[in-house]
Design a protein around this motif. Structure first.
Motif, PDB file in Angstrom:
ATOM      1  N   LEU A 131       0.837  -1.203   0.000  1.00 31.64           N
ATOM      2  CA  LEU A 131       0.000   0.000   0.000  1.00 31.64           C
ATOM      3  C   LEU A 131       0.869   1.249   0.000  1.00 31.64           C
ATOM      4  O   LEU A 131       0.403   2.335   0.323  1.00 31.64           O
ATOM      5  CB  LEU A 131      -0.918  -0.010   1.229  1.00 31.64           C
ATOM      6  CG  LEU A 131      -1.923  -1.173   1.301  1.00 31.64           C
ATOM      7  CD1 LEU A 131      -2.535  -1.261   2.701  1.00 31.64           C
ATOM      8  CD2 LEU A 131      -3.010  -0.992   0.253  1.00 31.64           C
ATOM      9  N   HIS A 132       2.134   1.102  -0.375  1.00 28.31           N
ATOM     10  CA  HIS A 132       3.048   2.229  -0.272  1.00 28.31           C
ATOM     11  C   HIS A 132       2.643   3.336  -1.252  1.00 28.31           C
ATOM     12  O   HIS A 132       2.293   3.072  -2.407  1.00 28.31           O
ATOM     13  CB  HIS A 132       4.502   1.780  -0.521  1.00 28.31           C
ATOM     14  CG  HIS A 132       4.909   1.722  -1.953  1.00 28.31           C
ATOM     15  ND1 HIS A 132       4.522   0.717  -2.809  1.00 28.31           N
ATOM     16  CD2 HIS A 132       5.678   2.571  -2.682  1.00 28.31           C
ATOM     17  CE1 HIS A 132       5.043   0.939  -4.001  1.00 28.31           C
ATOM     18  NE2 HIS A 132       5.748   2.061  -3.960  1.00 28.31           N
ATOM     19  N   LEU A 148      -5.086   6.462   1.427  1.00 26.84           N
ATOM     20  CA  LEU A 148      -6.054   5.733   2.242  1.00 26.84           C
ATOM     21  C   LEU A 148      -6.852   6.725   3.076  1.00 26.84           C
ATOM     22  O   LEU A 148      -7.380   6.391   4.134  1.00 26.84           O
ATOM     23  CB  LEU A 148      -5.334   4.728   3.143  1.00 26.84           C
ATOM     24  CG  LEU A 148      -4.676   3.556   2.410  1.00 26.84           C
ATOM     25  CD1 LEU A 148      -3.696   2.843   3.317  1.00 26.84           C
ATOM     26  CD2 LEU A 148      -5.727   2.581   1.898  1.00 26.84           C
ATOM     27  N   LEU A 157      -3.236  -5.700   8.961  1.00 23.64           N
ATOM     28  CA  LEU A 157      -2.204  -4.996   8.204  1.00 23.64           C
ATOM     29  C   LEU A 157      -0.809  -5.427   8.661  1.00 23.64           C
ATOM     30  O   LEU A 157       0.157  -4.680   8.503  1.00 23.64           O
ATOM     31  CB  LEU A 157      -2.373  -3.488   8.372  1.00 23.64           C
ATOM     32  CG  LEU A 157      -3.580  -2.873   7.647  1.00 23.64           C
ATOM     33  CD1 LEU A 157      -3.935  -1.524   8.249  1.00 23.64           C
ATOM     34  CD2 LEU A 157      -3.291  -2.743   6.155  1.00 23.64           C
ATOM     35  N   ASP A 198       3.112  -2.711   3.749  1.00 21.48           N
ATOM     36  CA  ASP A 198       3.977  -1.617   3.323  1.00 21.48           C
ATOM     37  C   ASP A 198       3.119  -0.363   3.185  1.00 21.48           C
ATOM     38  O   ASP A 198       2.394  -0.201   2.202  1.00 21.48           O
ATOM     39  CB  ASP A 198       4.643  -1.973   1.995  1.00 21.48           C
ATOM     40  CG  ASP A 198       5.677  -0.928   1.562  1.00 21.48           C
ATOM     41  OD1 ASP A 198       5.765   0.129   2.218  1.00 21.48           O
ATOM     42  OD2 ASP A 198       6.380  -1.177   0.571  1.00 21.48           O
ATOM     43  N   LEU A 199       3.198   0.514   4.176  1.00 22.60           N
ATOM     44  CA  LEU A 199       2.417   1.746   4.192  1.00 22.60           C
ATOM     45  C   LEU A 199       3.316   2.971   4.094  1.00 22.60           C
ATOM     46  O   LEU A 199       2.920   4.079   4.463  1.00 22.60           O
ATOM     47  CB  LEU A 199       1.588   1.809   5.476  1.00 22.60           C
ATOM     48  CG  LEU A 199       0.436   0.811   5.559  1.00 22.60           C
ATOM     49  CD1 LEU A 199       0.022   0.570   7.006  1.00 22.60           C
ATOM     50  CD2 LEU A 199      -0.768   1.322   4.755  1.00 22.60           C
ATOM     51  N   ALA A 213       2.154   6.469   2.582  1.00 23.76           N
ATOM     52  CA  ALA A 213       0.716   6.419   2.325  1.00 23.76           C
ATOM     53  C   ALA A 213       0.044   7.601   3.020  1.00 23.76           C
ATOM     54  O   ALA A 213       0.475   8.044   4.078  1.00 23.76           O
ATOM     55  CB  ALA A 213       0.130   5.110   2.835  1.00 23.76           C
ATOM     56  N   LEU A 233      -2.725   8.817   5.216  1.00 22.38           N
ATOM     57  CA  LEU A 233      -3.632   8.206   6.188  1.00 22.38           C
ATOM     58  C   LEU A 233      -4.505   9.238   6.888  1.00 22.38           C
ATOM     59  O   LEU A 233      -5.045   8.974   7.969  1.00 22.38           O
ATOM     60  CB  LEU A 233      -2.825   7.414   7.218  1.00 22.38           C
ATOM     61  CG  LEU A 233      -2.144   6.154   6.667  1.00 22.38           C
ATOM     62  CD1 LEU A 233      -1.134   5.607   7.666  1.00 22.38           C
ATOM     63  CD2 LEU A 233      -3.185   5.095   6.338  1.00 22.38           C
ATOM     64  N   ALA A 287       4.248  -3.651  10.449  1.00 25.25           N
ATOM     65  CA  ALA A 287       3.980  -2.786   9.300  1.00 25.25           C
ATOM     66  C   ALA A 287       5.018  -1.667   9.220  1.00 25.25           C
ATOM     67  O   ALA A 287       5.603  -1.265  10.222  1.00 25.25           O
ATOM     68  CB  ALA A 287       2.575  -2.194   9.394  1.00 25.25           C
ATOM     69  N   LEU A 346       5.391   2.168   8.387  1.00 26.50           N
ATOM     70  CA  LEU A 346       4.696   3.434   8.190  1.00 26.50           C
ATOM     71  C   LEU A 346       5.670   4.591   8.003  1.00 26.50           C
ATOM     72  O   LEU A 346       5.335   5.754   8.237  1.00 26.50           O
ATOM     73  CB  LEU A 346       3.782   3.716   9.388  1.00 26.50           C
ATOM     74  CG  LEU A 346       2.597   2.765   9.523  1.00 26.50           C
ATOM     75  CD1 LEU A 346       2.523   2.183  10.923  1.00 26.50           C
ATOM     76  CD2 LEU A 346       1.307   3.461   9.193  1.00 26.50           C
ATOM     77  N   ALA A 362       4.653   8.086   6.488  1.00 31.08           N
ATOM     78  CA  ALA A 362       3.202   8.136   6.277  1.00 31.08           C
ATOM     79  C   ALA A 362       2.702   9.570   6.450  1.00 31.08           C
ATOM     80  O   ALA A 362       3.095  10.274   7.372  1.00 31.08           O
ATOM     81  CB  ALA A 362       2.493   7.209   7.253  1.00 31.08           C
TER      82      ALA A 362
END
Length: 296
Positions: A206-207, A211, A221, A225-226, A229, A231, A244, A246, A249
């Motif tokens: 999800l990089h 979201l 999760l 891979d955030l 992202a 958020l 995860a 982040l 992020a």
């Protein structure tokens, strides 16, 4: 893509006034909101009624035991400094307990101030993320205007259409997100506002995805891979973020992390703090199937 490390001292300094100081507040978050008996709150409490755990000195009597006593909802609330601004700046330290007029006015002003200080949190990050240019200038102007609004009087604050103003700033922050994430190579597809409650996203790539406003309540999760992202406003209650990543992020807040589950293997942006209730151990690595190699 911006290197997140230099942002740490900049954001820490700029957000100093966006941190709750309960010693300068009259327990507004323990009085004004309504509680509904649930997994988040052990009791029902009407709006405007002091929580029975609120002490005469405006401190919580069970602050260090909130989760154990059935009040995890209290641990995820953050006023971003709105409480002390309302108590000290707007009402000059007047106590709602002894002044009925102050009590009514505070109930109208605090929710507005809370939205403004949260917007300042995001706008401060946006100014740090952007290079000099027209968008940075626009964000800086919005931040200045928002700060000015927090300094207006009770009548002006109560009359402000906070929802419309939040929508206006939200559109600007959306453009900031698009600009910053445009430099993320091979970013995942956007899932803005998606209903992902309880979704099986272990190890998901999800990089760089948006979201924003996504419902991730109870989502798995683990190992996701955030990185980079967006958020903003994503509901992470009970989301499993163990392992995860982040890093970088965008527009992630401490309350979002506190509402989620994590462990010692969860990688956070450097300007946020690992919640005390998270495990310090590291969970097993998730399957790598379907996940792209991480780019450095």
């Amino acid at each position: 893509m911006p290197d997140p490390r230099p942002l740490l001292p900049l954001l820490a300094d700029a957000r100093r006034d966006l941190t709750a100081d309960c010693s300068r507040c009259n327990g507004l978050c323990c009085v004004l909101p309504a509680f509904a008996a649930s997994a988040d709150f052990a009791i029902d409490k009407p709006a405007g009624t002091p929580c029975p755990n609120l002490q005469p000195d405006s401190r919580c009597g069970i602050h260090d035991r909130l989760r154990d006593r059935g009040f995890p909802g209290c641990t995820v609330f953050d006023c971003f400094g709105a409480g002390q601004r309302v108590t000290q700046d707007v009402f000059g330290g007047a106590d709602w307990r002894t002044d009925a007029a102050t009590r009514a006015a505070t109930a109208a002003v605090f929710p507005v101030m809370r939205q403004l200080t949260e917007l300042l949190w995001y706008l401060t990050e946006a100014t740090a993320l952007l290079p000099a240019g027209p968008l940075h200038t626009e964000v800086t102007a919005a931040r200045t205007r928002t700060e000015q609004l927090t300094g207006t009087g009770a009548d002006e604050l109560a009359a402000l259409d906070a929802a419309a103003y939040r929508s206006e700033v939200g559109e600007l922050l959306g453009r900031v997100s698009d600009a910053v994430r445009a430099d993320v190579p091979g970013r995942a597809r956007d899932r803005r506002g998606a209903d992902l409650m309880g979704a099986a996203l272990r190890g998901a790539d999800l990089h760089g995805a948006s979201l924003r406003g996504a419902y991730l309540i109870g989502a798995d999760l683990r190992g996701a891979d955030l990185r980079h992202a967006d958020l903003l406003g994503a509901d992470l209650r009970a989301a499993d973020l163990r392992g995860a990543d982040l890093t970088g992020a965008l527009f992630l807040t401490q309350p979002q992390l506190t509402a989620a589950l994590g462990d010692g293997g969860t990688t956070l942006p450097e300007w946020l703090t690992r919640p005390a209730h998270w495990s310090t151990s590291r969970s097993a690595a998730p399957p790598s199937r379907g996940r792209r190699p991480r780019r450095r």
